[in-house]
Design an enzyme around this catalytic site. Structure first.
Site, PDB file in Angstrom:
ATOM      1  N   ASP A  88      20.581 -44.434 -43.706  1.00 24.06           N
ATOM      2  CA  ASP A  88      20.293 -45.804 -44.134  1.00 24.06           C
ATOM      3  C   ASP A  88      21.520 -46.465 -44.744  1.00 24.06           C
ATOM      4  OD1 ASP A  88      17.633 -46.778 -43.631  1.00 24.06           O
ATOM      5  OD2 ASP A  88      16.934 -45.064 -44.806  1.00 24.06           O
TER       6      ASP A  88
ATOM      7  N   HIS B 138      12.603 -28.398 -47.499  1.00 19.93           N
ATOM      8  CA  HIS B 138      13.676 -28.281 -48.499  1.00 19.93           C
ATOM      9  C   HIS B 138      13.143 -27.913 -49.871  1.00 19.93           C
ATOM     10  CE1 HIS B 138      13.001 -32.714 -49.659  1.00 19.93           C
ATOM     11  NE2 HIS B 138      12.112 -32.398 -48.769  1.00 19.93           N
ATOM     12  N   ARG B 139      11.981 -28.423 -50.240  1.00 17.54           N
ATOM     13  CA  ARG B 139      11.480 -28.162 -51.590  1.00 17.54           C
ATOM     14  C   ARG B 139      11.058 -26.694 -51.750  1.00 17.54           C
ATOM     15  NH1 ARG B 139      12.591 -32.437 -53.697  1.00 17.54           N
ATOM     16  NH2 ARG B 139      12.112 -34.483 -52.827  1.00 17.54           N
TER      17      ARG B 139
ATOM     18  N   GLU C   1       5.907 -31.904 -45.507  1.00 15.79           N
ATOM     19  CA  GLU C   1       6.612 -31.142 -44.468  1.00 15.79           C
ATOM     20  C   GLU C   1       5.750 -29.996 -43.929  1.00 15.79           C
ATOM     21  OE1 GLU C   1       8.041 -32.680 -46.809  1.00 15.79           O
ATOM     22  OE2 GLU C   1      10.078 -33.285 -46.247  1.00 15.79           O
TER      23      GLU C   1
ATOM     24  N   LYS D 269      18.112 -31.838 -45.911  1.00 16.09           N
ATOM     25  CA  LYS D 269      17.386 -33.104 -45.906  1.00 16.09           C
ATOM     26  C   LYS D 269      17.695 -33.925 -47.160  1.00 16.09           C
ATOM     27  CE  LYS D 269      13.023 -35.224 -45.112  1.00 16.09           C
ATOM     28  NZ  LYS D 269      11.576 -35.108 -45.187  1.00 16.09           N
TER      29      LYS D 269
ATOM     30  N   ASP E   5       5.768 -34.255 -56.102  1.00 11.03           N
ATOM     31  CA  ASP E   5       6.842 -33.500 -55.450  1.00 11.03           C
ATOM     32  C   ASP E   5       7.395 -32.384 -56.337  1.00 11.03           C
ATOM     33  OD1 ASP E   5       6.888 -34.602 -52.980  1.00 11.03           O
ATOM     34  OD2 ASP E   5       8.545 -35.983 -53.367  1.00 11.03           O
TER      35      ASP E   5
ATOM     36  N   ASN F 209      17.646 -45.118 -36.349  1.00  5.42           N
ATOM     37  CA  ASN F 209      16.278 -44.986 -36.819  1.00  5.42           C
ATOM     38  C   ASN F 209      16.216 -45.196 -38.331  1.00  5.42           C
ATOM     39  OD1 ASN F 209      13.531 -44.498 -36.685  1.00  5.42           O
ATOM     40  ND2 ASN F 209      13.756 -42.282 -36.936  1.00  5.42           N
TER      41      ASN F 209
END
Ligand SMILES: NC(=O)c1ccc[n+]([C@@H]2O[C@H](COP(=O)([O-])OP(=O)(O)OC[C@H]3O[C@@H](n4cnc5c(N)ncnc54)[C@H](O)[C@@H]3O)[C@@H](O)[C@H]2O)c1
Ligand SMILES: [Zn+2]
Length: 1558
Positions: A464, A824-825, A776, A851, A743, A509
């Site tokens: 981004d 990733h977490r 995920e 990520k 999260d 994207n």
């Protein structure tokens, strides 16, 4: 447009070695010819080019050479003769850079009488350049040449620098010279025809040059992706002839392309000038190449050089990051640029996997290859270390330790625990964590629209932000500059003044960018419109599906002119500036879908023509915190938004005022990990970029989770400090609702797992996290599952998780590592737990952290002080360890098994000697046995770390003597792979060892050693070759089979258009072969191509007529068959059909579509693939490069590799053998390699595996030069490869034996040189000289020697041992010498006679008549057939008892009479009679009373119809005559001796004939 009209081009010149000899431009042909002819005067100009190159290029030159030449020579001097132009196109099939190709060119030059006055024009890619350059370097001791590179690699790399070379079988570029070209003409027009992948391949080198030398050049590449690709690929409507030749016609993208390529050439030229002979600074060019070359060594040709380098650059940049020389932003920028230019960035990419198929790069293999890199300094590896974009850490490659390289390359990582003894509370770490993505994106837009300069710190570099920066630059809205090696982005704001960009804005994207920029683009005012009067925002295919409708609608209603270019509601959109740009006033926006729409309007609103009042409509505003975040940030940039009531906001007009510095707040979820590490290890950690004012939910983690668990938390508005309690004293949180920070629940869970500071139950319940089931992965269930693996009790709650805290000491990292579910977490939270788990924790798929935090592992180690080790587990197989006594054949077997399982073999003794560079006997002599065992154990330990997968490791016999080694082996067998104990008869071992003097002698008697070690071996191993039957999933029998099967195998190629009429001759044409090939392309259905049904029927008939494996082959026309190459889909459909029909083998031509081949491989099941290549034109050389390439490709595809060449002379066959023998040392798969043509027949004799053969009864040979089995055997005999052997029958009397007829018939039919004779003797001693004779090939043994022969033999088979008799002697020859083995085929004769005739179940009863040697075979055969009850009748009871004792478990029931009651009650269904026909016994009818019929096997063979057979026949029983049993056992003997299937039908015919006549 003829060439002569080509305008004088505007060229750019670059100097190299102090001469301006590199010339770049577009349409240079005429320029080049003039320059060459005038300035490099020669009598002969020879263009060396590549047949692949589109012919237009060559024809353009040829067309105009003469005109230009005469123009120039006549202007000069009338007397000079005009030069001539000759061309040599390297045939595409031989394009390889080999010595042969070089010789071909030289021969060509000589044949054209070229001498010293010759100039070579090398026009082509790097292959042509290197090759022609090398020819020029040595032809007539060196002639001038020029480079005309036609690929991008050649333009920026291979043509510059004067390195020329050819490849050899030993490696690439090993033979060559430095020879500078006179000129290098880089004509970019060549790129227009280049395949896209080749262009990308070259871009890798361009990117490499930029990143090691110049940030501005790198930025040009970053920003120029679409332009550069357009200049090459879009084939722009060339309105102007010779577009680009002169400045006036050059498009902006052409100019950019030229400048990018010019910069790359300039850089290389500069380095070459400084270091022509590659001694120092030139090594910088090797950035990405240390690792890239290793990858290339494994994956070429499937991956191209540039693609491997691309992967290498990322890994090497990561190594620089790991050392702290390079920051993550730079790595990410490199990553993105490579991806943008279509290059792979990881070996795990799907694109890469699709290309390389089953090949893979194990870390060990890569390390091994890097060991021999030219750049190494001693045995230390060197890597070019970046320090920032455009700079390297040193002006040369830097030494890097193996452990770091291994860590970076490894797919998994092992976290080692900190020790609780060290005084952790004194450690204080300060680190910044990755910036928040949402804040980064907003800050970028704010600063760009603002006035003044703003230093953005801690910006998260992402798709981004990158896309947004490029777009804002194209809108001329702001300037960006990376400072402090990427720590800071300096934004010079444009105050909201934007212009219509030159081309469309491609956003990939990047979702956030597309939303934010949509509003930004409505700010462009109408005055700025130039040639273009609208802005187009577009993206990739995925982007074109993502919604943007509500935002566009709100803007449209407000008066902005926005049009959907393709689909309503999604990008691409076209924004046309209106009179008063963004109008403003009241705007209604539906905010129930995405808060990004709201933020988009908020960010641009101050620049509207009127103050904006934004009303959010809809039921519910999603993600209010994100809207609050936008408003808070706008305020930091000087605009205060007023919230009127509910969901109505008023935004004042104005311009943002850029603060001089803006620190991007940390991502709050990422921040939880280092804080948790502090909590669990008892250190102190400060994060300076997140504090109490954070608006991110997860920012509350420190206060709401860590503090109650016992940590000391100190926060300022912008920083957070956490000090953990001593290790092991975290407190559980009985209940915590984490809805506002979902999260962070994973981080909390791993802490809860060790929160057990008192004796009570320590349960933590986390709730409010139901949404984490759809992230995920299902994170709740994943956490429970992985925690359980550590021994932690955890379970799922409806909307949460419940965890029982455990004592740290009781935890154990999962053996197979933590599975990360690509999340990733999960990876980051379990690595936190790993900081304290004893013995270390392996985290698999470590790259999933990329990520959000690619540098996590580096930070964990360098900042948080946690040690880690790279682990290459992944998809590999655990190594298998072989142990056992010295001399049992661990090495021999190990090598074979390694071959069979496609593993590497490693001998621990060798490894020991190599590691210490000293022979073992010497080591023992100097240091003693104890020291040796200690060292051995130490080496084993490290080996099990470094070689834990894909090896077969053979240990020294005494390894089990040392307790530590035993412990290692035990652990290994329990937790990892197999430890196999190889056992062999100790007598054999001793005999073998006595021949070997190279090994240190043990003083003890070997038997004692064995007795002592036996239990130790058992204790350490989990597989015993004597008892358990599989190693690595393969049955031991198969392995032994493979070892034994060094014999030749053949298959017959059926060439019938329809096989049904030929079925009756099938038994004859398959004599001696091991498989049948159905040549499907030769089938013909009424003269037409066969239909699927027809082929199906043919297969079915074939199956019915033969039990041999079938090879299903469709040979394409281009490969010498009849099947059209165009019908590829049908080709694969048929092969699929063949797999479904259970064909044992299918032939797959390797040049077919890799994708379809891949599909086939996936579905092949038990079918084996023969990957074939036929060199029909006959241009492939067995010592050339092409054949290697073909073998590599075939190796990837097939279980068996088949390469067929064409021989022109006898010596082509020797080259073939040399090649195959060389290959077979490296390739574990069998190779079929033959030459077609009569000249190639020798290769057919010498081929070992599956040689295709013909038979005189076939309509035609499948290939020219094909031989029959008979011919091959005869040929082999004549060339000394199949010596004559003598076979005998030992016994007395044997004068009437059928055996000589039986075996000699077989030998003759198959063309074997052997002979079978009678040896009649009453005295067994008489056979001694015969069996010791070197020509002795084997024998049949009959009465009276079946038992007395045993002492003369080296070994007897299990069957013979059980039966207690031998009827066959087999001779084997192996490493351990010649051996005589006793076998019994009598039982097999009986067995195979009965087997097809009756179905046997648990009720079936058998009867054996007689108690001699043959009856033992009968009993044994019945038992093998599955008969549980065996009646045994014999006149002497003692014999019966003897046999019952010998076979106690066979269910033998002794009968004293055939009229026994038991027979009447439970009659038998099988009778084996072993008594002489003359022994007149009474056959009662009760024997046949079952009424169901049965089988009688009569062992007496004179007369043919015995009384028993007659009576049986009257009662409907099937009889097997003695002669038939004799034939059956004889056929088994024949097959054992010759390794060939016996020609049964002819043997049977001859034996019966002889029998009838005798
Ligand atoms: N001497 C050096 O310093 C140096 C440096 C790098 C690479 N190399 C060597 O260069 C070789 C690789 O060079 P390469 O990548 O150019 O491969 P290449 O020469 O094999 O060309 C790649 C493919 O593109 C085709 N091709 C070439 N120009 C074309 C055009 N204009 N239009 C359409 N097709 C075209 C070729 O026929 C070939 O199939 C290797 O042998 C490598 O060792 C040498
Ligand atoms: Zn390179």
């Amino acid at each position: 447009m003829t060439l002569l009209e080509q305008p004088e081009p505007d060229v750019v010149k670059v100097s190299i070695l102090n001469e301006e000899s590199i010339i770049l431009g577009f349409h240079l042909t005429k320029f080049m010819l003039r320059d060459v002819i005038s300035n490099i005067p020669s009598s002969n100009y020879v263009i060396i080019t590549d047949e692949n190159l589109p012919p237009i290029y060559l024809s353009k030159i040829k067309e105009n050479f003469n005109k230009i030449a005469s123009e120039i020579t006549s202007a000069k001097d009338k007397k000079t003769p005009e030069p001539r132009l000759i061309t040599y196109a390297v045939p595409s099939i031989r394009r390889a850079k080999t010595r042969d190709t070089k010789a071909d060119i030289e021969d060509f030059l000589l044949s054209k009488t070229c001498a010293r006055d010759t100039c070579i024009l090398a026009m082509g890619g790097g292959v042509i350049g290197d090759l022609a350059g090398f020819v020029a370097a040595t032809f007539m001791r060196g002639i001038p040449y020029v480079q005309i590179p036609t690929t991008l690699i050649a333009m920026v790399d291979s043509s510059i620098g004067g390195k020329t070379a050819v490849d050899t079988p030993h490696g690439k570029n090993l033979i060559g010279s430095f020879w500078q070209p006179k000129r290098i003409y880089i004509d970019l027009v060549f790129l227009e025809t280049i395949p896209e992948r080749e262009f990308n391949n070259g871009m890798a080198e361009v990117i490499k040059s930029a990143i090691i030398s110049s940030e501005p050049n790198f930025i040009n590449l970053e920003n120029g992706v679409s332009s550069i690709r357009e200049a090459v690929f879009s084939n722009p409507k060339r309105d102007v002839p010779f577009q680009g030749a002169i400045l006036a016609t050059r498009t902006p993208s052409q100019s950019l392309l030229l400048s990018v390529i010019m910069e790359a050439t300039k850089f290389k030229a500069g380095i070459v000038t400084d270091d022509e002979r590659d001694s120092g600074i030139r090594s910088l060019l090797n950035f990405g190449h240390t690792i890239g070359h290793a990858v290339e060594a494994i994956l070429f040709p499937e991956l191209l050089h540039g693609e491997c380098i691309s992967i290498g650059m990322i890994k090497e940049a990561e190594i620089a990051r790991h050392h702290g020389h390079l920051n993550q932003v730079s790595v990410s920028r490199l990553y993105k640029v490579l991806q943008d230019y279509g290059l792979p960035v990881s070996l795990d990419e799907k694109k890469v996997k699709d290309l390389v198929g089953k090949k893979f790069c194990s870390v060990d293999k890569l390390m091994e290859i890097m060991k021999v890199d030219k750049k190494n300094q001693g045995d230390q590896k060197r890597i070019v270390m970046l320090s920032s974009i455009g700079n390297t850490y040193e002006k040369k490659a830097t030494i890097v330790s193996d452990s770091v390289i291994r860590k970076i390359l490894s797919p998994s990582i092992k976290i080692l625990p900190v020790t609780s003894s060290s005084n952790n509370s004194s450690i204080h770490v300060t680190m910044t964590t990755p910036g928040s993505k949402s804040i980064s994106n907003r800050a970028l837009v704010l600063a760009a629209l603002g006035n003044g300069t703003c230093r953005l710190k801690g910006l998260l570099y992402s798709d981004d932000t990158q896309v947004m920066m490029v777009a804002l630059q194209k809108l001329k809205g702001a300037k960006f500059e990376w400072k402090n090696d990427g720590e800071t982005l300096v934004v010079t704001g444009g105050g909201g003044n934007l212009q219509i960009p030159d081309d469309e804005l491609y956003l990939g994207n990047a979702g956030t960018a597309s939303r934010f920029l949509t509003s930004v683009c409505t700010l462009i005012s109408v005055e700025t419109a130039n040639q273009k009067n609208s802005t187009i925002l577009t993206g990739n295919a995925r982007m074109k599906q993502r919604p943007i409708g509500p935002l566009v609608m709100a803007l449209q209603e407000n008066g902005s002119q926005i049009r959907y270019v393709e689909n309503e509601g999604s990008l691409p959109i076209e924004i046309t500036p209106s009179q008063n740009k963004f109008k403003g006033g009241k705007i209604n926006l539906s905010a129930s879908i995405s808060s990004q729409y709201v933020t988009s309007i908020l960010l641009s609103a101050p620049y509207a023509s009127e103050p904006v009042t934004l009303c959010l409509i809809g039921d519910k505003v999603v993600s209010q915190p994100y809207i609050d975040m936008t408003i808070a940030m706008m305020e930091s940039f000087g605009i205060k938004v007023e919230r009127l009531e509910g969901n109505v906001y008023r935004i004042p007009q104005g311009k943002y005022t850029n603060p001089s510095e803006y620190v991007i707040e940390s991502d709050a979820s990422s921040a939880t990990y280092p804080l948790a590490v502090a909590a669990i290890t008892g250190i102190t950690c400060t994060l300076p970029n997140i504090g109490s004012t954070s608006l991110q939910g997860d920012a509350a983690f420190a206060v709401k989770v860590l503090e109650p668990m016992g940590c000391t938390v100190t926060q300022t508005e912008t920083s957070t400090t956490v000090q953990g309690p001593p290790i092991g004293s975290l407190r559980p949180l009985p209940n915590i609702d984490m809805e506002t920070m979902t999260d962070a629940f994973l981080t909390a869970s791993v802490l809860a797992a060790v929160a057990s500071n008192n004796e009570e139950e320590c349960i933590t319940r986390i709730t409010g996290i139901a949404n984490q089931r759809v992230k995920e992965c299902n994170r709740i269930s994943a956490m429970v599952h992985e925690l359980n693996k550590f021994g932690v009790i955890a379970s799922e709650l409806p909307d949460g998780i419940q965890i029982h805290g455990s004592k740290i000491q009781s935890l154990k990292g999962p053996v197979g590592g933590v599975k990360c579910y690509d999340d990733h977490r999960i990876a980051m939270s379990f690595s936190t737990l790993g900081c304290v788990v004893p013995d270390g924790t392996i985290i698999r798929e470590k790259k999933c952290v990329e990520k959000t935090w690619p540098g996590w592992w580096d930070n964990l180690e360098s900042k948080l002080g946690i040690n880690t080790v790279g682990i290459d587990s992944g998809s590999h197989h655990d190594s298998i360890i072989f142990i056992g006594m010295r001399g049992v054949g661990k090495t021999t077997l190990g090598r074979e098994v390694a071959k069979a399982l496609d593993r590497e073999f490693l001998d621990l003794d060798h490894h020991f000697e190599a590691t210490l560079s000293t022979p073992i006997p010497k080591f023992i002599e100097e240091h003693g046995w104890d020291a040796f065992r200690d060292k051995e154990s130490e080496i084993l330990r490290s080996l099990l770390n470094t070689h834990a997968s894909d090896y077969i490791i053979a240990c020294g016999g005494g390894i089990v003597e040392h307790p530590a080694s035993r412990e290692l082996l035990k652990q290994y067998s329990q937790n990892h792979g197999e430890v196999v104990h190889i056992v062999r008869d100790m007598n054999d071992v001793i005999r073998y060892l006595n021949k070997d003097t190279s090994r240190p002698m043990l003083s003890e008697d070997l038997f004692n050693v064995w007795n002592r070690r036996k239990t130790l071996y058992n204790e350490c191993s989990n597989v015993d070759v004597n008892t358990i039957n599989t190693i690595g999933g393969m049955t031991v029998e198969n392995i032994v089979e493979i070892i034994r099967k060094t014999r030749r195998t053949f298959f017959i190629s059926l060439t019938f258009p329809d096989i049904t009429p030929a079925l009756k001759i099938m038994p004859t044409i398959t004599h001696g072969v091991d498989a049948i090939e159905l040549r499907v392309d030769l089938l013909s259905e009424n003269g037409d191509m066969p239909s699927v049904e027809y082929i199906h029927d043919q297969l079915a008939s074939l199956r019915r007529s033969s039990s041999l494996p079938i090879i299903f082959t469709i040979r394409s026309q281009s490969q010498g068959g009849k099947y059209p190459d165009t019908q590829e889909t049908e080709y694969f459909n048929l092969l699929e059909q063949a797999i479904k029909n259970g064909c044992e083998y299918i032939d797959v031509e390797i040049h077919k579509s890799p994708k379809l081949i891949d599909n086939l491989i996936k579905m092949k099941g038990n079918t084996k693939i023969i990957a074939s290549w036929h060199d029909i034109p006959g241009t492939m050389k067995w010592d050339g490069e092409e054949v290697r390439r073909r073998v590599r490709t075939a190796h990837n595809i097939g279980d068996i590799i088949k390469i067929v060449g064409r021989a022109k002379c006898l010596s082509d066959n020797f080259k073939l053998r040399e090649f195959v023998e060389w290959q077979q040392q490296h390739i574990k798969k069998p190779v079929i390699a033959i030459n077609m043509e009569v000249e190639g027949q020798l290769s057919r004799l010498l081929n070992q595996t599956l040689t295709p053969v013909t038979h005189p009864l076939l309509p035609s040979k499948a290939a020219p030069g094909q031989l029959s089995v008979n011919e091959i055997h005869k040929g082999l005999h004549l060339i000394g490869q199949l010596p004559k052997k003598k076979f005998y029958i030992f016994g007395n009397p044997i004068a009437h034996s059928m055996s000589p007829t039986l075996h000699n018939t077989g030998f003759e039919v198959l063309g074997l040189p052997h002979h079978y004779d009678l040896f009649e003797s009453e005295d067994i001693e008489a056979v001694k000289p015969i069996i010791e004779d070197i020509e002795f090939g084997g024998a049949s043994v009959t009465i009276p020697h079946k038992i007395s022969i045993i002492p003369f033999l080296d070994q007897i088979s299990e069957h013979s041992k059980l039966i207690g008799a031998v009827n066959t002697i087999i001779v084997t020859e192996s490493e351990t010498g010649r051996k005589l083995i006793g076998e019994n085929t009598d039982w097999l004769g009986i067995y195979s006679s009965i087997k097809p005739l009756i179905e046997i179940n648990s009720e079936t009863i058998g009867l054996v008549i007689g108690g001699g040697g043959t009856s033992r075979a009968g009993i044994y055969a019945l038992h093998q057939l599955g008969v549980h009850t065996i009646y045994l009748y014999n006149r002497t009871q003692a014999k019966i008892e003897e046999l019952k004792n010998q076979f106690p478990k066979y269910g033998i029931v002794g009968l004293s009479s055939l009229s026994d009651e038991r027979i009447k009650q439970k009659p038998p269904r099988i009778i084996v009679s072993t008594i002489p026909a003359t022994s007149n016994i009474e056959i009662p009818y009760e024997l046949f009373a079952s009424g169901k019929g049965g089988v009688i096997v009569e062992m007496a063979y004179k007369p043919r119809r015995t009384q028993l057979l007659e009576k049986g026949a009257e009662n409907g029983w099937i009889g097997v005559e003695g002669v038939q049993v004799l034939i059956e056992q004889g056929l088994c003997q024949f097959e054992e001796w010759t390794g060939r299937r016996a020609p049964r039908n002819i043997i049977e015919g001859n034996v019966h004939r002889k029998y009838n006549n005798s």
